[in-house]
Design an enzyme around this catalytic site. Structure first.
Site, short mmCIF file in Angstrom:
data_model
loop_
_atom_site.label_atom_id
_atom_site.label_comp_id
_atom_site.label_asym_id
_atom_site.label_seq_id
_atom_site.Cartn_x
_atom_site.Cartn_y
_atom_site.Cartn_z
N SER A 250 -45.51 -33.34 -37.91
CA SER A 250 -44.59 -33.76 -38.97
C SER A 250 -45.29 -33.76 -40.31
O SER A 250 -46.47 -33.44 -40.41
CB SER A 250 -44.06 -35.17 -38.67
OG SER A 250 -45.11 -36.10 -38.82
N LYS A 251 -44.56 -34.14 -41.32
CA LYS A 251 -45.09 -34.09 -42.70
C LYS A 251 -46.39 -34.85 -42.84
O LYS A 251 -47.23 -34.50 -43.67
CB LYS A 251 -44.08 -34.67 -43.72
CG LYS A 251 -42.66 -34.26 -43.52
CD LYS A 251 -41.87 -35.38 -42.84
CE LYS A 251 -40.94 -34.78 -41.80
NZ LYS A 251 -40.83 -35.51 -40.55
#
Length: 494
Positions: A250-251
RNA sequence: GCCCCCAUCGACUAGAGGCCUAGGUCACCACUCUUUCAAGGUGGUAGCACCGGUUCGAUUCCGGUUGGGGGCGCCA
């Protein structure tokens, strides 16, 4: 005929994990001379956006994937956007309703939530409790009168569902553990589960290749295929892509969109190659593949069941490898926007200047790991060097300057700035004066480029030319440039 | 909580009962090449999660434990 699809939802930029799913579908299709199609799953009105759809296609193209059917190229099984297929879903959900295989549910979100929490606390069961399974006509009428908008739920039979997954093997689920799930939302749009099945069936998808996160959804899909009296596609659930901490990518893990990697200067062919190695390996242990080789070698049987951690370091290594074997002309072409954005090249550079850049790129090629390294490494040539005070202190000492000024005189008399000739001159200079070469080479390098790294010293001087080399040397000796460490280049123009 | 999947060096993986003294690649370390930074060459460190079976023999087969991941949404 093999028919596979990649079905992203346009709710963000193309993600590494999704790109890998797309890639494997693509490889599988091409390997079997099948059809690879792109379907846009935009039934979430809130989150879907047309800009993202456009970006999705761009990113897929950048990666080097092309599809045989899709929203942009058409095909015989369209439309390829779920938002344009609502009539099809409605038709089939009506059919299920009539056959008693699905039912309308009037429970509100609040009611559902409340009962779910209670059930979870008491029985540890989080699914729908089936309350609306057998509503009487009067109950329905009452709900309708209240103005409740029903959803349609699929009536899950209590039977054993077996999945023969091409990657995971035989997996068994019990119908009891699956609750009656929603197939049509109260806004009339299908849920993901229903839309995928209807589309896969109508588009005659033969192999559903997707992430392992969908394995638990597969029994639902199989039940729907059966209810719709459709033949089952084959399923293949690929392992997940994880971040370095072994959680879903994820980010938080930095760059995760394909776009970000493109902007960071990665080459699509390197990225393509790296992605293929995530959760798949050839028999021979080969790791570097052309697209054609990958298509030839690819097999679902050789896909790993284990989740794979996305490794930036290995990607970077591989990108460097591809950088080294990419023709300099193409490297220049790809880095041109970067060079221009940094003001190192004008919008319309002269062909002569471009030729020199290409030459320089060739000289420095083995050192590039990404396209972004190009401006950094050839910038010294395109604009006056910026001198780092630390380097000045270390290399341009009074003693070094003395040497450089003696050398400058020698170079003044150097008729031709050719690498071999220059080397000859400088080396004999060292010998005559009894200077250790290192004491001459390093200060000279720093003086003319502002860097301790760079191309071969004599190549660099030759490329810079006599005039510019001496100008830079002179400017250093006259102390003109050392105030410029911070504000970037008050030196002579290149 | 319930259901499902997974488990080999730090990472990606090879391995499908004896070929394993567990191989390759990235990263790391050392040496080497070298006017710098690289690249290259050579060598090295490092792993079968644990416990029980099955077997003459288990990394490989079975069961359990532990750990990780995923699902249980009117998100996809």
């Amino acid at each position: 005929m093999v028919r596979v699809r990649f079905a992203p939802s346009p709710t963000g930029y193309l993600h590494v994990g999704n790109a890998r799913t797309a890639l494997f579908n693509y490889l599988f299709a091409r390997k079997h001379n099948g059809c690879f199609l792109l379907r846009i799953e935009d039934t979430d009105r809130e989150r879907s956006a047309v800009e993202y759809e456009k970006a999705l296609l761009e990113d897929l193209h950048w990666l080097g994937l092309d599809w045989d059917e899709g929203p942009d190229v058409g095909g015989n099984y369209g439309p390829y956007r779920q938002s344009e297929r609502v009539h099809l879903y409605r038709q089939l959900s009506e059919k299920l309703l009539q056959e008693g295989l699905a039912y309308r549910c009037y429970c509100t979100k609040e009611e559902l939530q409340e009962r779910k929490e209670k059930a979870l606390a008491e029985k540890g069961n989080a699914g729908y409790d089936g309350r609306c399974r057998n509503l009487t006509r009067t109950q329905i009428a009452a709900y309708e009168k209240e103005g409740r908008k029903p959803v349609v739920r699929f009536l899950v039979p209590s039977e054993t569902i077996e999945v023969n997954d091409l990657i995971r093997g035989h997996v068994v689920f019990e119908g009891e553990t699956i609750s009656d799930f929603v197939i049509v939302k109260s806004d009339g749009l299908p849920t993901f589960h229903f839309a995928v099945v209807v589309d896969d069936l109508l588009m005659q998808i033969t192999h559903v290749i997707r992430g392992e996160d969908h394995l638990s959804n597969t029994p639902k899909h199989i039940l729907l295929f059966r209810a719709l009296k459709a033949p089952l596609p084959q399923f293949a659930h690929m392992s997940m892509t994880l971040g370095p901490d072994r959680t879903r990518l994820s980010k938080r893990h930095g760059a995760t969109s394909i776009r970000a990697f493109k902007e960071a200067g990665y080459l699509p062919e390197a990225f393509f190659n790296y992605l293929a190695l995530l959760g798949w390996a050839s028999t021979e242990g080969q790791e570097i593949f052309t697209r054609e080789e990958l298509i030839r070698e690819f097999s679902l049987k050789r896909c790993s069941k284990t989740a794979a951690v996305f490794d930036h370091q290995k990607l970077l290594w591989m990108n460097g490898l591809y950088m080294r074997k990419t023709p300099p002309a193409r490297l220049l072409e790809l880095s041109l926007p970067l060079l221009q954005a940094q003001g190192l090249l004008p919008a319309q550079p002269e062909t002569k200047l471009l030729a020199r850049c290409e030459r320089l790129i060739a000289l420095e090629q083995e050192k590039f790991k990404t396209l972004s390294d190009i401006p950094e490494r050839i910038g010294f040539f395109l604009k006056p060097p910026v001198y780092d005070p630390e380097l000045v202190e270390k290399y341009l000492t009074p003693a070094a300057r003395q040497i450089l000024s003696e050398l400058a005189t020698v170079l003044e008399n150097q008729p031709e700035f050719q690498p071999a000739l220059l080397e000859n001159t400088v080396r004999s200079f060292c010998q005559e004066k009894n200077y250790r070469p290192a004491l001459v080479f390093h200060p000279l390098r720093v003086a003319i480029s502002g860097m301790t790294k760079g191309p071969g010293l004599f190549e660099m001087m030759a490329l810079l030319g006599k005039e510019e080399t001496l100008r830079r040397l002179g400017s250093v000796l006259r102390n003109e440039t050392f105030r410029t460490g911070k504000d970037g280049g008050a030196g002579p123009a290149a």
